[in-house]
Design an enzyme around this catalytic site. Structure first.
Site, PDB file in Angstrom:
ATOM      1  N   ILE A 544       0.845  -1.198   0.000  1.00  0.00           N
ATOM      2  CA  ILE A 544       0.000   0.000   0.000  1.00  0.00           C
ATOM      3  C   ILE A 544       0.880   1.246   0.000  1.00  0.00           C
ATOM      4  O   ILE A 544       0.743   2.129  -0.817  1.00  0.00           O
ATOM      5  CB  ILE A 544      -0.937   0.015   1.218  1.00  0.00           C
ATOM      6  CG1 ILE A 544      -1.865  -1.188   1.183  1.00  0.00           C
ATOM      7  CG2 ILE A 544      -1.748   1.304   1.242  1.00  0.00           C
ATOM      8  CD1 ILE A 544      -2.698  -1.354   2.430  1.00  0.00           C
ATOM      9  N   LYS A 545       1.781   1.296   0.938  1.00  0.00           N
ATOM     10  CA  LYS A 545       2.748   2.398   0.910  1.00  0.00           C
ATOM     11  C   LYS A 545       3.916   2.114   1.834  1.00  0.00           C
ATOM     12  O   LYS A 545       3.830   1.261   2.715  1.00  0.00           O
ATOM     13  CB  LYS A 545       2.069   3.718   1.287  1.00  0.00           C
ATOM     14  CG  LYS A 545       1.633   3.800   2.738  1.00  0.00           C
ATOM     15  CD  LYS A 545       1.146   5.209   3.043  1.00  0.00           C
ATOM     16  CE  LYS A 545       0.636   5.309   4.463  1.00  0.00           C
ATOM     17  NZ  LYS A 545       0.071   6.592   4.778  1.00  0.00           N
ATOM     18  N   HIS A 548       6.442   5.791   7.268  1.00  0.00           N
ATOM     19  CA  HIS A 548       7.713   6.089   7.942  1.00  0.00           C
ATOM     20  C   HIS A 548       7.971   5.147   9.107  1.00  0.00           C
ATOM     21  O   HIS A 548       9.067   5.044   9.599  1.00  0.00           O
ATOM     22  CB  HIS A 548       7.778   7.562   8.365  1.00  0.00           C
ATOM     23  CG  HIS A 548       6.706   7.965   9.311  1.00  0.00           C
ATOM     24  ND1 HIS A 548       6.862   7.934  10.645  1.00  0.00           N
ATOM     25  CD2 HIS A 548       5.447   8.417   9.094  1.00  0.00           C
ATOM     26  CE1 HIS A 548       5.757   8.349  11.235  1.00  0.00           C
ATOM     27  NE2 HIS A 548       4.883   8.647  10.307  1.00  0.00           N
ATOM     28  N   SER A 549       6.940   4.414   9.525  1.00  0.00           N
ATOM     29  CA  SER A 549       7.191   3.457  10.594  1.00  0.00           C
ATOM     30  C   SER A 549       7.199   2.021  10.089  1.00  0.00           C
ATOM     31  O   SER A 549       7.330   1.094  10.867  1.00  0.00           O
ATOM     32  CB  SER A 549       6.137   3.614  11.682  1.00  0.00           C
ATOM     33  OG  SER A 549       4.864   3.308  11.164  1.00  0.00           O
ATOM     34  N   LEU A 552       3.414  -0.922   4.527  1.00  0.00           N
ATOM     35  CA  LEU A 552       2.060  -1.421   4.722  1.00  0.00           C
ATOM     36  C   LEU A 552       1.641  -2.277   3.541  1.00  0.00           C
ATOM     37  O   LEU A 552       1.766  -1.857   2.390  1.00  0.00           O
ATOM     38  CB  LEU A 552       1.092  -0.250   4.883  1.00  0.00           C
ATOM     39  CG  LEU A 552       1.345   0.644   6.096  1.00  0.00           C
ATOM     40  CD1 LEU A 552       0.416   1.844   6.069  1.00  0.00           C
ATOM     41  CD2 LEU A 552       1.166  -0.136   7.378  1.00  0.00           C
ATOM     42  N   LYS A 566       1.539  -4.326   8.734  1.00  0.00           N
ATOM     43  CA  LYS A 566       2.677  -3.393   8.748  1.00  0.00           C
ATOM     44  C   LYS A 566       3.941  -4.189   9.029  1.00  0.00           C
ATOM     45  O   LYS A 566       4.032  -4.899  10.035  1.00  0.00           O
ATOM     46  CB  LYS A 566       2.492  -2.321   9.816  1.00  0.00           C
ATOM     47  CG  LYS A 566       3.657  -1.332   9.853  1.00  0.00           C
ATOM     48  CD  LYS A 566       3.281  -0.001  10.452  1.00  0.00           C
ATOM     49  CE  LYS A 566       3.281  -0.073  11.963  1.00  0.00           C
ATOM     50  NZ  LYS A 566       3.020   1.264  12.552  1.00  0.00           N
ATOM     51  N   ASP A 667       0.955  12.564  15.543  1.00  0.00           N
ATOM     52  CA  ASP A 667       1.119  12.406  14.104  1.00  0.00           C
ATOM     53  C   ASP A 667      -0.217  12.625  13.405  1.00  0.00           C
ATOM     54  O   ASP A 667      -0.597  11.878  12.515  1.00  0.00           O
ATOM     55  CB  ASP A 667       1.670  11.008  13.801  1.00  0.00           C
ATOM     56  CG  ASP A 667       2.152  10.899  12.355  1.00  0.00           C
ATOM     57  OD1 ASP A 667       2.371  11.964  11.733  1.00  0.00           O
ATOM     58  OD2 ASP A 667       2.276   9.775  11.849  1.00  0.00           O
TER      59      ASP A 667
END
Ligand SMILES: *[C@@H]1O[C@H](CO)[C@@H](O)[C@H](O)[C@H]1NC(C)=O
Ligand SMILES: *[C@@H]1O[C@H](CO)[C@@H](O)[C@H](O)[C@H]1NC(C)=O
Ligand SMILES: *[C@@H]1O[C@H](CO)[C@@H](O)[C@H](O)[C@H]1NC(C)=O
Ligand SMILES: *[C@@H]1O[C@H](CO)[C@@H](O)[C@H](O)[C@H]1NC(C)=O
Ligand SMILES: *[C@@H]1O[C@H](CO)[C@@H](O)[C@H](O)[C@H]1NC(C)=O
Ligand SMILES: *[C@@H]1O[C@H](CO)[C@@H](O)[C@H](O)[C@H]1NC(C)=O
Ligand SMILES: *[C@@H]1O[C@H](CO)[C@@H](O)[C@H](O)[C@H]1NC(C)=O
Length: 918
Positions: A544-545, A548-549, A552, A566, A667
């Site tokens: 999905i993308k 930054h953590s 996904l 994740k 965030d």
């Protein structure tokens, strides 16, 4: 004359007989002809089903009038519905009567139904079927969608097998003699829309499994013998419109989760043994029209913040409970009210002297048997039928209280059946008030002065207050000192518990691995192989993308459940990051947070968290969507945008105000705002969450000490761990919703700041038209909607106050967003009294106060002093360390005071609300 009459009579009788015969013969002829015509048009019943129907006819003893033996059932039996191929799909014998013989020994004898394999609907309501519901119903009536056995004299228990009728949409077993427990298998009826089990003798609890009935809109289990608490899971039934559990023995507290029933219109929990106070969470039920909670053991006072939101209420029944305190003014000003019954409690206070443009002709008010006092005043004018008996009202009966009103047992002048002078005087004395003595002259008081405290006692009170105040101040300082020391200690302890890695400068305190986290509350533990299978070996197609953590991936678990996985690579992401998140989820679940379904920590260097899949992804990708293949973008409509804003505010409100210690999300931006299939907000990106820096207590001191300083400093690490930081970020999200400019909330660079400097001056509380310059051009709005857009812009701007201490608290923001028109329409509420004393005053004051404080100065045309806006450049994301704690601090104190006063901005108490005061 007598001889003449007799033959005449005979002839008459003969004529009548002839006529009857003719009529009968003739009608049979007509019938036969008609039926032949019909049979030619319609297909006949499938033979085996015809046999079954004839069996049913005889086992139930139905009359030939309804189900005539000869012609075909599909074409001519009453209440039979067939499909085009002649298969019986509907039977309606509602209200049928049995033959005289059939009625002698009626039975629940419907075995033949089992041969009607395509039966969709069986309605036997009001038809006597004494006996038990056969167990085979669940095994053979596979196609059944509607089962209505209302008032059939059924007894026995509900068969477990009914849970197998998975196509059922309507199940009505009400008004029978059913006993035993409600089988939890009914929770499998996921298509159920209407479930009525009322008026039986069912006992036990409401099954937890009912939380699976996601399509349920009507649930009536009233008038049974259900005991035990109401399951919290009912709160997930988002389609519920009616919930009636009255007349049972339900006990314990009303689950606050019921407040999640956003579509609920009618709620009836009366005649049970529920004990808690009215949950503030009921604010979620914005469509509520009927709130019937009478005859329980509810206590406490009514939350001030509830009724301003429940503006559609028509019926409010809180009678015969143990409620105390004053009735919030906001209740009286709900314009749709038709019935208010709060009798039989210990409510007190004086009635508000307000009038409303309510159609009073049909409204009923029952205040009897409480402890209201003072004069009768204008609010009564808005009701046509009034019972105020059994209180301590004094003074004269105003002319608008009509003759039919019941006013017995008060302290009223010129009225019969009132309390004695002693009773009245001693009650008023207990409130430190003077009774008007029925308007008669009395030695030391003037009549009618009932609400004015005694002068002498007034002076005494002042002196007493001064002394107590002094002592109180000393105690307070002492307390603060103790709290300060304690919290320092606690801080120390927490840091000692932190075993690995450097302490992040941001104030996030990760738990030591494996120790603090309660894995049992974290969903499933997945194996690595399960996740590999779910994501096709983490194929790029499922990516999905790259967040930054972690990266996904979309996945599909074995049971067909869509998830997001994740993948956290510990070589590139701090180890604490996922522990922080796991720790957070082990403590907190909330409908506004993305659900964590599980985790997989098997691998050495890669950890996996598994979340529920959100069909509408996140706000950054949903605000505009590509329509079909061409590149035209379709933007979210305003209603959805407002709903999203409120959803985020609710999530943050929960983190900031309902968690102790408060959590800071840190965030908040469009890509953290996940949206489910109904565009309900689920906050994600929870890997940065931290406890608000330093807890709330030391904040009191830090704030006191820091008060003189300005808090405009450049952003540094610790600034982001205050609630005020979330508020700032939320302000950017709101601005994004208003302007449709993508990426504001995720960016901090200079061009963004410049854009904001240009945009913010277009948000002006006194000039609606200005805002049209910045409104998203793809939004289609009418005048009414523009006001809401304008209101959201105003709220956004108040959140973007460069001074973090002046940003409003999340819960006031939430309230402002829930009542956008009240933000901009000042004349909305009937009287000045309401404006200043209701809770509305408080959020309004908060939002406007902070807004006016620094930003408005530069923007309002009448007073062109420029100072506030310029500072934005330097300190867009800054916040003072201590100021965020204002939240925790004020929270407790306003709860203590039942928040009847105006919310006070920490510094500028006076500088609020009305433009005229400037
Ligand atoms: C008749 O139609 C129903 C659908 O309405 C279908 O399920 C059934 O199999 C059909 N029966 C026959 C005998 O064709
Ligand atoms: C069911 O039958 C009754 C009695 O014949 C009739 O009054 C009623 O309208 C029918 N209901 C439906 C839904 O067809
Ligand atoms: C009805 O069903 C029963 C049980 O399955 C079966 O024995 C009987 O033959 C069926 N009757 C008809 C007319 O099909
Ligand atoms: C069953 O029939 C009665 C009488 O016509 C009707 O009022 C009721 O709505 C019907 N039930 C269902 C579930 O349609
Ligand atoms: C819920 O009901 C709606 C119509 O009211 C229907 O379209 C939908 O398929 C149902 N969903 C489930 C899960 O049964
Ligand atoms: C709930 O059910 C009771 C009877 O069981 C009924 O009197 C009451 O009106 C119902 N409440 C609502 C809100 O419909
Ligand atoms: C209530 O307000 C009306 C007019 O607004 C005023 O005449 C009346 O004296 C007030 N009553 C009390 C008790 O303050």
């Amino acid at each position: 004359m007598g001889g003449f009459r007799k033959p005449n009579l005979l002839i008459f009788i003969e004529l009548v007989l002839l006529w009857c015969w003719l009529l009968r013969f003739g009608s049979t002829l007509v019938l036969v002809v008609g039926q032949q015509q019909q049979q030619q048009q319609q297909r006949v019943t499938v033979p085996s089903e015809r046999v079954a129907l004839i069996q049913l006819r005889s086992s139930l003893g139905l009359r030939a009038r309804d189900w005539p033996i000869k012609p075909d059932p599909c074409t001519s039996w009453k209440g039979i519905e067939c499909s085009s191929n002649g298969s019986v799909i509907g039977i309606n014998i509602s209200g049928f009567r049995r033959t005289r013989i059939g009625g002698l020994n009626p039975q629940f004898d419907v075995d033949a139904l089992g041969n009607l394999t395509n039966l969709v609907s069986f309605n036997a309501s009001l038809f006597e079927l004494p006996g038990r519901i056969p167990e085979w119903f669940g095994f053979r009536l596979d196609s059944l969608q509607v089962l209505d056995l209302h008032s059939c004299s059924i007894n026995g228990s509900i068969p477990l097998s009914l849970g197998r009728l998975s196509r059922l949409t309507t199940l009505d077993l009400s008004s029978n003699d059913l006993s035993g427990v409600v089988p939890s298998t009914l929770g499998q009826l996921v298509n159920l829309n209407i479930l009525d089990l009322s008026h039986n003798s069912l006992n036990g609890s409401i099954p937890d499994s009912f939380s699976s009935l996601r399509n349920l809109s009507f649930l009536d289990m009233s008038s049974n013998s259900l005991s035990r608490p109401i399951p919290r899971g009912i709160g997930v039934l988002q389609n519920l419109r009616t919930l009636n559990l009255s007349n049972n023995s339900l006990m314990s507290v009303i689950p606050p989760q019921l407040g999640d029933l956003r579509g609920l219109v009618d709620l009836d929990l009366s005649f049970n043994s529920l004990v808690n106070s009215l949950p503030l969470e009921f604010r979620g039920m914005r469509r509520l029209r009927t709130m019937v909670l009478g005859n329980n053991k509810l206590s406490g006072s009514l939350p001030d913040d509830l009724f301003p939101v429940l503006t559609r209420l028509e019926i409010v029944d809180l009678s015969h409970n143990n409620f105390t305190g004053v009735v919030p003014d906001a209740l009286w000003s709900i314009s749709a009210l038709r019935l208010v019954d709060i009798s039989g409690n210990t409510f007190t206070g004086i009635l508000p002297n307000i009038t409303l443009s309510r159609n009073a002709t049909a409204a009923v008010l029952n205040l009897s048997n409480n402890e209201f006092y003072g004069g009768l005043n204008l609010v009564l004018q808005t009701f046509s039928s009034i019972d105020i008996s059994g209180n301590y009202f004094e003074g004269k009966l105003p002319e608008y209280v009509n003759d039919g009103a019941s006013v017995r047992a008060n302290c009223l002048q010129h009225a019969t059946g009132q309390r004695t002078k002693e009773e009245c005087s001693s009650f008023y004395a207990s409130k430190d008030l003077v009774f008007d003595n029925f308007g008669l002259p009395s030695s030391d008081v003037t009549p009618g002065a009932g609400q004015v405290p005694k002068k002498k006692s007034h002076k005494r009170t002042i002196i007493l207050a001064a002394v107590l105040g002094g002592i109180g101040l000393l105690l307070l300082l002492l307390l603060l000192l103790i709290l300060f020391i304690c919290s320092r200690r606690r801080h120390g302890t927490r840091q000692r518990g932190n075993g690995v890695g450097p302490i992040p400068p941001t104030g996030a305190v990760p738990p030591s691995p494996g120790v603090a986290i309660n894995f049992s509350s974290l969903g499933d533990s997945f194996t690595y192989q399960q996740l590999v299978d779910a994501t096709s070996n983490f194929s790029d197609l499922n990516l999905i993308k790259n967040g930054h953590s972690g990266d996904l991936y979309r996945g599909l678990l074995e049971g067909g459940i869509s998830v997001v996985v994740k993948k956290i690579n510990l070589n590139s992401v701090k180890r604490e990051s996922y522990l922080v998140e796991l720790d957070f989820f082990s403590k907190i679940t909330h409908p506004r947070l993305v659900p964590l379904l599980g985790y997989c920590l098997d691998q050495e260097n890669e950890k996996y968290l598994v979340y529920k899949y959100m069909p509408n992804a996140d706000l950054s990708s949903s605000l505009f969507r590509k329509v079909n293949t061409d590149d035209t973008l379709q933007s979210l409509d305003w209603i959805t945008r407002l709903k999203i804003a409120i959803g985020v505010a609710e999530g943050l409100c929960y983190l900031h105000h309902e968690c102790t210690p408060p959590f800071v999300h840190r965030d908040i931006q469009a890509s953290s705002i996940l949206l489910d299939d109904k565009f309900e907000v689920r906050l994600g990106s929870l890997n940065d969450v931290c406890i608000q820096e330093g807890d709330s207590q030391p904040g009191v001191i830090t704030r006191l000490l820091r008060l003189p300083q300005t808090s405009e400093q450049g952003p540094s690490g610790s600034q982001t761990s205050t609630c005020a930081y979330d508020v700032y970020c939320f302000g950017k999200v709101l601005l994004e919703l208003v302007t449709g400019k993508l990426g504001i909330s995720s960016s901090n660079d200079t061009s963004m700041k410049e854009w904001m400097d240009q945009t913010l001056p277009c948000i002006n509380m006194y000039d609606k038209e200005l805002v049209t310059k910045i409104v998203d051009p793809s939004l289609i709005y009418d005048e009414d909607l523009l006001e809401e857009v304008w209101a959201m812009a105003i709220v956004a701007r108040s959140c973007l106050n460069p001074k973090s201490s002046r940003r409003p608290l999340m819960r006031y923001i939430l309230r402002a967003l829930e009542n956008p028109l009240k933000v901009v329409r000042e004349e909305n509420v009937g009287s000045g009294r309401l404006r200043t004393t209701s809770s509305r005053g408080s959020w309004n004051a908060s939002v406007f106060g902070s807004w006016r404080q620094s930003l408005d100065v530069g923007a309002a045309p009448p007073a062109p002093r420029v100072e506030g806006t310029g500072s934005l450049k330097r300190s867009g994301t800054s916040g003072s360390q201590g100021s965020g704690q204002v939240g925790g601090n004020d929270n407790s104190s306003s709860q203590r005071r039942q928040s009847r006063e105006i919310f006070q901005e920490p510094v500028d108490v006076h500088d609020i609300e009305r433009p005229e005061t400037r």
